[in-house]
Design a protein around this motif. Structure first.
Motif, PDB file in Angstrom:
ATOM      1  N   ARG A 497      40.084 -35.777-120.821  1.00  0.00           N
ATOM      2  CA  ARG A 497      40.670 -37.023-121.312  1.00  0.00           C
ATOM      3  C   ARG A 497      41.265 -37.812-120.143  1.00  0.00           C
ATOM      4  NH1 ARG A 497      39.539 -37.710-127.004  1.00  0.00           N
ATOM      5  NH2 ARG A 497      39.445 -35.598-127.873  1.00  0.00           N
ATOM      6  N   ILE A 498      41.803 -38.972-120.452  1.00  0.00           N
ATOM      7  CA  ILE A 498      42.364 -39.862-119.439  1.00  0.00           C
ATOM      8  C   ILE A 498      43.879 -39.902-119.580  1.00  0.00           C
ATOM      9  CG2 ILE A 498      42.498 -42.256-118.635  1.00  0.00           C
ATOM     10  CD1 ILE A 498      39.651 -42.610-119.750  1.00  0.00           C
ATOM     11  N   SER A 499      44.576 -39.824-118.460  1.00  0.00           N
ATOM     12  CA  SER A 499      46.021 -40.064-118.469  1.00  0.00           C
ATOM     13  C   SER A 499      46.306 -41.312-117.652  1.00  0.00           C
ATOM     14  CB  SER A 499      46.795 -38.866-117.914  1.00  0.00           C
ATOM     15  OG  SER A 499      46.582 -38.719-116.526  1.00  0.00           O
ATOM     16  N   ARG A 500      47.335 -42.035-118.050  1.00  0.00           N
ATOM     17  CA  ARG A 500      47.680 -43.307-117.410  1.00  0.00           C
ATOM     18  C   ARG A 500      49.170 -43.381-117.103  1.00  0.00           C
ATOM     19  NH1 ARG A 500      45.080 -47.933-116.523  1.00  0.00           N
ATOM     20  NH2 ARG A 500      42.952 -48.062-117.293  1.00  0.00           N
ATOM     21  N   GLY A 501      49.514 -44.178-116.108  1.00  0.00           N
ATOM     22  CA  GLY A 501      50.896 -44.549-115.858  1.00  0.00           C
ATOM     23  C   GLY A 501      51.652 -43.721-114.844  1.00  0.00           C
ATOM     24  N   GLY A 502      51.145 -42.522-114.495  1.00  0.00           N
ATOM     25  CA  GLY A 502      51.872 -41.684-113.550  1.00  0.00           C
ATOM     26  C   GLY A 502      53.081 -41.016-114.183  1.00  0.00           C
ATOM     27  N   SER A 503      53.704 -40.099-113.446  1.00  0.00           N
ATOM     28  CA  SER A 503      54.817 -39.323-113.992  1.00  0.00           C
ATOM     29  C   SER A 503      55.957 -39.224-112.989  1.00  0.00           C
ATOM     30  CB  SER A 503      54.340 -37.919-114.372  1.00  0.00           C
ATOM     31  OG  SER A 503      54.130 -37.128-113.207  1.00  0.00           O
ATOM     32  N   TRP A 504      56.938 -38.383-113.309  1.00  0.00           N
ATOM     33  CA  TRP A 504      58.133 -38.216-112.479  1.00  0.00           C
ATOM     34  C   TRP A 504      57.812 -37.663-111.093  1.00  0.00           C
ATOM     35  CZ3 TRP A 504      59.094 -33.226-110.852  1.00  0.00           C
ATOM     36  CH2 TRP A 504      58.457 -32.200-111.564  1.00  0.00           C
ATOM     37  N   CYS A 505      56.655 -37.017-110.951  1.00  0.00           N
ATOM     38  CA  CYS A 505      56.305 -36.428-109.657  1.00  0.00           C
ATOM     39  C   CYS A 505      55.121 -37.144-109.008  1.00  0.00           C
ATOM     40  CB  CYS A 505      55.996 -34.944-109.822  1.00  0.00           C
ATOM     41  SG  CYS A 505      54.683 -34.579-111.006  1.00  0.00           S
ATOM     42  N   SER A 506      54.809 -38.360-109.468  1.00  0.00           N
ATOM     43  CA  SER A 506      53.663 -39.107-108.934  1.00  0.00           C
ATOM     44  C   SER A 506      54.085 -40.029-107.801  1.00  0.00           C
ATOM     45  CB  SER A 506      53.022 -39.956-110.044  1.00  0.00           C
ATOM     46  OG  SER A 506      52.488 -39.156-111.064  1.00  0.00           O
ATOM     47  N   ARG A 507      53.211 -40.191-106.826  1.00  0.00           N
ATOM     48  CA  ARG A 507      53.478 -41.167-105.781  1.00  0.00           C
ATOM     49  C   ARG A 507      53.238 -42.570-106.336  1.00  0.00           C
ATOM     50  NH1 ARG A 507      48.932 -38.637-101.797  1.00  0.00           N
ATOM     51  NH2 ARG A 507      47.096 -38.893-103.115  1.00  0.00           N
ATOM     52  N   PRO A 508      53.742 -43.596-105.675  1.00  0.00           N
ATOM     53  CA  PRO A 508      53.758 -44.939-106.262  1.00  0.00           C
ATOM     54  C   PRO A 508      52.411 -45.456-106.747  1.00  0.00           C
ATOM     55  CG  PRO A 508      55.193 -44.885-104.360  1.00  0.00           C
ATOM     56  CD  PRO A 508      54.493 -43.560-104.400  1.00  0.00           C
ATOM     57  N   GLU A 509      51.325 -45.206-106.009  1.00  0.00           N
ATOM     58  CA  GLU A 509      50.046 -45.796-106.413  1.00  0.00           C
ATOM     59  C   GLU A 509      49.574 -45.293-107.773  1.00  0.00           C
ATOM     60  OE1 GLU A 509      49.042 -42.924-102.923  1.00  0.00           O
ATOM     61  OE2 GLU A 509      50.639 -44.312-103.505  1.00  0.00           O
ATOM     62  N   TYR A 510      50.034 -44.100-108.184  1.00  0.00           N
ATOM     63  CA  TYR A 510      49.655 -43.584-109.500  1.00  0.00           C
ATOM     64  C   TYR A 510      50.272 -44.413-110.627  1.00  0.00           C
ATOM     65  CZ  TYR A 510      47.591 -39.225-107.709  1.00  0.00           C
ATOM     66  OH  TYR A 510      46.791 -38.298-107.090  1.00  0.00           O
ATOM     67  N   LEU A 511      51.312 -45.183-110.305  1.00  0.00           N
ATOM     68  CA  LEU A 511      51.983 -45.997-111.309  1.00  0.00           C
ATOM     69  C   LEU A 511      51.337 -47.373-111.462  1.00  0.00           C
ATOM     70  CD1 LEU A 511      54.044 -43.720-110.722  1.00  0.00           C
ATOM     71  CD2 LEU A 511      55.854 -45.396-111.047  1.00  0.00           C
ATOM     72  N   HIS A 512      50.332 -47.653-110.663  1.00  0.00           N
ATOM     73  CA  HIS A 512      49.619 -48.928-110.746  1.00  0.00           C
ATOM     74  C   HIS A 512      49.023 -49.090-112.144  1.00  0.00           C
ATOM     75  CE1 HIS A 512      46.579 -52.010-109.945  1.00  0.00           C
ATOM     76  NE2 HIS A 512      47.181 -52.259-108.788  1.00  0.00           N
ATOM     77  N   VAL A 513      49.045 -50.299-112.664  1.00  0.00           N
ATOM     78  CA  VAL A 513      48.627 -50.553-114.035  1.00  0.00           C
ATOM     79  C   VAL A 513      47.163 -50.200-114.283  1.00  0.00           C
ATOM     80  CG1 VAL A 513      47.925 -52.960-113.705  1.00  0.00           C
ATOM     81  CG2 VAL A 513      48.899 -52.250-115.888  1.00  0.00           C
ATOM     82  N   ALA A 514      46.346 -50.133-113.220  1.00  0.00           N
ATOM     83  CA  ALA A 514      44.922 -49.840-113.385  1.00  0.00           C
ATOM     84  C   ALA A 514      44.548 -48.429-112.945  1.00  0.00           C
ATOM     85  CB  ALA A 514      44.088 -50.851-112.594  1.00  0.00           C
ATOM     86  N   PHE A 515      45.506 -47.658-112.451  1.00  0.00           N
ATOM     87  CA  PHE A 515      45.182 -46.322-111.943  1.00  0.00           C
ATOM     88  C   PHE A 515      44.802 -45.394-113.091  1.00  0.00           C
ATOM     89  CE2 PHE A 515      46.054 -42.007-110.625  1.00  0.00           C
ATOM     90  CZ  PHE A 515      45.490 -41.955-109.361  1.00  0.00           C
ATOM     91  N   ARG A 516      43.727 -44.634-112.890  1.00  0.00           N
ATOM     92  CA  ARG A 516      43.219 -43.714-113.907  1.00  0.00           C
ATOM     93  C   ARG A 516      43.235 -42.296-113.357  1.00  0.00           C
ATOM     94  NH1 ARG A 516      37.595 -44.590-114.928  1.00  0.00           N
ATOM     95  NH2 ARG A 516      37.868 -44.251-117.173  1.00  0.00           N
ATOM     96  N   ASN A 517      43.460 -41.351-114.252  1.00  0.00           N
ATOM     97  CA  ASN A 517      43.437 -39.951-113.847  1.00  0.00           C
ATOM     98  C   ASN A 517      42.729 -39.137-114.918  1.00  0.00           C
ATOM     99  OD1 ASN A 517      43.962 -38.032-111.936  1.00  0.00           O
ATOM    100  ND2 ASN A 517      46.186 -38.172-112.072  1.00  0.00           N
ATOM    101  N   ALA A 518      41.914 -38.189-114.494  1.00  0.00           N
ATOM    102  CA  ALA A 518      41.273 -37.269-115.428  1.00  0.00           C
ATOM    103  C   ALA A 518      42.226 -36.115-115.686  1.00  0.00           C
ATOM    104  CB  ALA A 518      39.956 -36.764-114.850  1.00  0.00           C
ATOM    105  N   PHE A 519      42.616 -35.939-116.932  1.00  0.00           N
ATOM    106  CA  PHE A 519      43.594 -34.908-117.278  1.00  0.00           C
ATOM    107  C   PHE A 519      42.891 -33.566-117.422  1.00  0.00           C
ATOM    108  CE2 PHE A 519      46.089 -32.684-120.668  1.00  0.00           C
ATOM    109  CZ  PHE A 519      47.150 -32.345-119.846  1.00  0.00           C
ATOM    110  N   THR A 520      43.391 -32.567-116.692  1.00  0.00           N
ATOM    111  CA  THR A 520      42.661 -31.297-116.593  1.00  0.00           C
ATOM    112  C   THR A 520      43.280 -30.137-117.355  1.00  0.00           C
ATOM    113  OG1 THR A 520      43.863 -30.782-114.554  1.00  0.00           O
ATOM    114  CG2 THR A 520      41.740 -31.897-114.336  1.00  0.00           C
ATOM    115  N   GLY A 521      44.476 -30.289-117.928  1.00  0.00           N
ATOM    116  CA  GLY A 521      45.086 -29.139-118.589  1.00  0.00           C
ATOM    117  C   GLY A 521      46.035 -29.533-119.687  1.00  0.00           C
ATOM    118  N   ALA A 522      46.376 -28.566-120.554  1.00  0.00           N
ATOM    119  CA  ALA A 522      47.232 -28.848-121.708  1.00  0.00           C
ATOM    120  C   ALA A 522      48.686 -28.477-121.466  1.00  0.00           C
ATOM    121  CB  ALA A 522      46.711 -28.101-122.936  1.00  0.00           C
ATOM    122  N   GLY A 523      48.946 -27.401-120.738  1.00  0.00           N
ATOM    123  CA  GLY A 523      50.315 -26.933-120.553  1.00  0.00           C
ATOM    124  C   GLY A 523      50.936 -27.522-119.309  1.00  0.00           C
ATOM    125  N   THR A 524      51.576 -28.662-119.430  1.00  0.00           N
ATOM    126  CA  THR A 524      52.126 -29.332-118.261  1.00  0.00           C
ATOM    127  C   THR A 524      53.361 -30.133-118.629  1.00  0.00           C
ATOM    128  OG1 THR A 524      51.709 -31.067-116.618  1.00  0.00           O
ATOM    129  CG2 THR A 524      50.496 -31.209-118.673  1.00  0.00           C
TER     130      THR A 524
END
Length: 560
Positions: A497-524
């Protein structure tokens, strides 16, 4: 995965979102069972002042056939991170708990009947109701456990009918009624036990606290009315003030009525206290040339939708059993201040909900249960946002085109890898920390609503917890009308699935409105959930649902 990070894009040349003030939902329940016209005038003055301060006021006391049900519905729909106030003028009744061991004090309201709970008893453990339904004990228990920022209960008692035959003196009866349970409540009771001291004349009962509160509201004074000479007042732990911190939020309808919003950023609160913001239908340019997997495309969202003003909390997700998952809470903030309210802080930390497959199936069961007990919103469905819907809401009509602020000022808008995380020396993530930014939290989730919202009033779209979207991840953005890939190559395959927006441990570019990440796990502890209420059916499908549909199609094809 190759990503093109353009440092200049993060530091300059963007259209930053204009600062938007916080809003908070204010709710007041004013119950007047007195028949004295003089009392009515005082209570009317209080209601007028509450309206002037932006409270949505519900008045009860003159409809004996329906007041009790309206009272119960109000208790259940106190908004997340809002402020609530309950005022009661009337007589109380003593009654015993079911086991006969305790005497409780109950409001005198007609028309009460037990309503179906919003949580399906088969989906999770409901707390057994062990107190009389209209008792002050149960009222304080419900308010103390909700997700409002603050709650206050004020009682102007006109007398006590001792039906439980407690056989106590008037002073002891009033003293017992004044001791509301619930350590987080602001409470005031008139007249308290001290008012019945033998050296004093009998207290004059009436809307004393109503008049005091009205005057305090008008003058901007502290909102906890207190008459030290004759009121028994219970203060909450940690001695924090009951304050109106932000602008009052306006809503387009009552919790019982769901309709399309009037404009972008319109607000509404559902029956369970979930706060939503309206996102209208739109065609927009999605993506950004800075990211290889997010090259710009044109996307049309054909129907407006309500999106959560905040990320979902653990107490809220329990309504649908969190998808049967063990909630990931993430690390706690380390605070040396001994007056810091760790208990309330944990109330407002969003829940790590990492499995769309589990949550989606439980959401479907919850929807079916709500329909069964008459609590559903006809024609609307709780769901995850699609990736296009998420980015449309995050962009807020073009007000945010990248980050919500330059990196040095990003700590006003988001909880991410900053100098606080660096100083905490998190075992892994501190190496990504941007040491020129400060969001106030290190290796920890921040409470929801702690940072500036975007231009439509939505909080934490950037940072804190990355948010899962309905879509499966694709190497390129999907264009066109309502794009949403819910397919699998085969019945034995899986996709991310896709995760968006970045988190508390993300570097700034992950918070970019267009940044996409492939979510790899459930327990996080890094990924969570933001609800939407959409028109029509749910569009998110679990892997089991997709496979079942594929198998049904194969069977149908074989029969031809």
């Amino acid at each position: 995965m190759t990503r093109l990070f353009l440092t200049l894009l993060l530091l300059a040349g963007q259209c930053w979102a204009a600062p938007v003030g916080w809003t908070e939902h204010r709710r007041a329940l004013v119950i007047n069972t007195s028949k004295d016209p003089a009392h009515d005038r005082v209570v009317s003055g209080l209601v007028k002042e509450l309206h002037a301060k932006g409270f949505v006021v519900t008045e009860l006391g003159d409809q004996p056939r329906t007041d009790g049900v309206a009272y119960e519905r109000w208790i259940r729909s106190v908004p997340t991170l809002g402020v609530s106030l309950v005022y009661y003028l009337g007589r109380l009744t003593t009654e015993k708990t079911a086991d006969g061991k305790r005497v409780c004090y109950s409001l005198q309201l007609g028309g009460y009947r037990e309503l179906a709970t919003a949580q399906d008893p088969d989906l999770g453990r409901n707390r057994k109701e062990d107190k009389p339904w209209l008792s002050l004990d149960r009222l304080s228990q419900k308010l103390d456990a909700n997700t409002a920022r603050e709650n206050m209960v004020l009682i102007d008692c006109l007398g006590i009918d001792d039906r439980a035959q407690a056989k106590l003196s008037p002073g002891d009866l009033h003293g017992g009624a004044a001791r509301l349970s619930g350590g987080e409540l602001f409470t005031a009771f008139y007249p308290g036990k001290a008012a019945f001291h033998p050296s004093l004349e009998a207290p004059i009962v009436g809307p004393v606290l109503a008049e005091t509160l009205r005057a305090n509201l008008a003058q901007g004074s502290p909102l906890l009315p207190e008459r030290k000479e004759d009121v028994y007042t219970v203060r909450p732990r940690f001695n924090r003030p009951y304050a109106l911190q932000h602008e009052a939020a306006e809503v387009c309808a009552s919790p019982e009525v769901l309709r399309a919003g009037r404009f972008a950023g319109d607000q509404w609160v559902d029956r369970n206290g979930f706060c939503f913001v309206w996102v209208p239908a739109a065609t927009f340019r999605m993506g950004d040339a800075a990211f290889a997997d997010a090259q710009p495309v044109n996307v049309t969202i054909t129907k407006g939708f309500w999106i959560g003003k905040y990320e979902v909390l653990g107490r809220e997700s329990s309504l649908f059993n969190s998808g049967g998952q063990s909630i990931g809470t993430g690390p706690l903030a380390r605070v040396e201040d001994k007056t810091f309210n760790q208990r309330r802080y944990q109330f407002f930390r969003p829940a790590g909900i990492g499995s769309i497959d589990a949550a989606t199936e439980q959401l479907e069961k919850w929807q079916a249960y709500l329909a069964k007990v008459g609590l559903q919103y006809e024609g609307w469905t709780y769901d995850y946002p699609t990736e296009g819907e998420w980015e449309l809401a995050a962009r807020a009509g073009g007000k945010t085109t990248g980050l919500p602020a330059p990196v040095k000022g990003l700590g006003q808008y988001a909880n991410f890898a900053d100098v606080c995380l660096f100083n905490d020396r998190d075992p892994v993530h501190y190496i990504y920390a941007h040491r020129e930014a400060n969001d106030g939290y290190g290796r920890a989730l921040s409470p929801i609503g702690n940072y500036r919202p975007n231009a439509w009033g939505i909080h934490d779209m950037h940072g804190n917890l990355a948010e899962l979207c309905s879509n499966f991840y694709t190497k390129e953005l999907l264009s066109g009308t309502d794009p949403n890939d819910q397919t699998l190559p085969s019945t034995r395959s899986s996709r991310l699935r896709i995760s968006r927006g970045g988190s508390w441990c993300s570097r700034p570019e992950y918070l970019h409105v267009a940044f996409r990440n492939a979510f790899t796990g459930a327990g996080t502890p890094h990924v969570g959930m933001r609800l939407v209420l959409r028109q029509g059916e749910r569009v998110t499908r679990s892997r089991n649902e997709i496979i079942a549909r594929m198998e049904a199609e194969v069977k149908a094809q074989n029969k031809k």
